[in-house]
Design a protein around this motif. Structure first.
Motif, short mmCIF file in Angstrom:
data_model
loop_
_atom_site.label_atom_id
_atom_site.label_comp_id
_atom_site.label_asym_id
_atom_site.label_seq_id
_atom_site.Cartn_x
_atom_site.Cartn_y
_atom_site.Cartn_z
N HIS A 193 43.58 40.84 42.84
CA HIS A 193 44.60 41.39 41.95
C HIS A 193 45.95 41.36 42.66
N ARG A 194 46.86 40.64 42.09
CA ARG A 194 48.16 40.38 42.72
C ARG A 194 48.93 41.67 43.00
N LYS A 195 48.97 42.59 42.05
CA LYS A 195 49.78 43.80 42.22
C LYS A 195 49.08 44.86 43.06
N TRP A 198 40.23 43.06 45.42
CA TRP A 198 39.33 42.14 44.72
C TRP A 198 38.68 42.88 43.55
N LEU A 199 38.89 42.37 42.35
CA LEU A 199 38.41 43.03 41.13
C LEU A 199 37.81 42.01 40.16
N SER A 201 37.20 44.90 30.89
CA SER A 201 37.00 43.91 31.93
C SER A 201 35.59 43.35 31.83
N PRO A 230 37.72 40.25 36.46
CA PRO A 230 38.81 39.98 35.52
C PRO A 230 38.84 41.02 34.41
N GLY A 290 41.89 43.44 31.66
CA GLY A 290 43.27 43.78 31.42
C GLY A 290 43.45 44.74 30.26
N GLU A 346 42.30 34.72 32.95
CA GLU A 346 42.45 34.92 34.38
C GLU A 346 41.65 33.94 35.22
N GLU A 378 40.58 38.24 28.49
CA GLU A 378 41.14 38.40 29.84
C GLU A 378 40.38 37.54 30.85
#
Length: 154
Positions: free
Chosen positions: A86-88, A92-93, A70, A95, A97, A116, A112
């Protein structure tokens, strides 16, 4: 954490950011990193051990856990940072992956961040700024597992 001044910035397409399946590239990146915080050193050593013990550590198919990368995306003055919801996870993070087989951790972090955020022209310091090991909770179709995350300044 105080951010050090990067010695160099790399852009997408730089030869140093070429994708590689050679796990030694990830090990070398982590091996060269010398954190000054004990908990980060523990995470670095844990990640190196996981990488050594799991031939598939760079793949999501390693259900126990896998490496991720990241980036802390900051403005030119390093006064503001960009976070994404972060959708899942609903948090708040920065970017980042999955490596998806790519052992060039800086390349993964930059890829990423571009994907993103949609920001073109991002540059990355290829030296890590942090390593973190954290649990990812079970979700439908995905067991609980661990992310071994290497973080970079972008």
């Amino acid at each position: 954490m105080k951010l050090r001044r990067p010695s160099r910035w790399l852009e997408a397409g730089s030869p140093e950011l070429a994708s590689s399946e050679d796990r030694q590239l990830a090990a070398d990146c982590l091996g060269a990193f010398r954190p000054d915080q004990p908990e980060v050193e523990t995470a670095r050593r844990t990640t190196l051990a996981f990488l050594q013990d799991h031939r598939d550590a760079l793949l999501r198919s390693c259900l126990e856990g896998h490496l991720t990368a990241s980036g802390l995306v900051v403005d030119a003055r390093r006064e503001r940072a960009l976070l994404l919801l972060h959708r899942k996870l609903g948090r708040w993070l920065q970017p980042g992956g999955h490596c998806d087989g790519d052992a060039n951790l800086a390349s993964v972090a930059l890829r990423e961040a571009r994907e993103e955020t949609g920001i073109v022209g991002l540059r990355i310091d290829p030296s890590p700024i942090d390593v973190d090991v954290h649990a990812i909770p079970e979700r439908p179709g995905e067991p609980a597992h661990v992310h071994y995350d290497t973080r970079f300044l972008i």
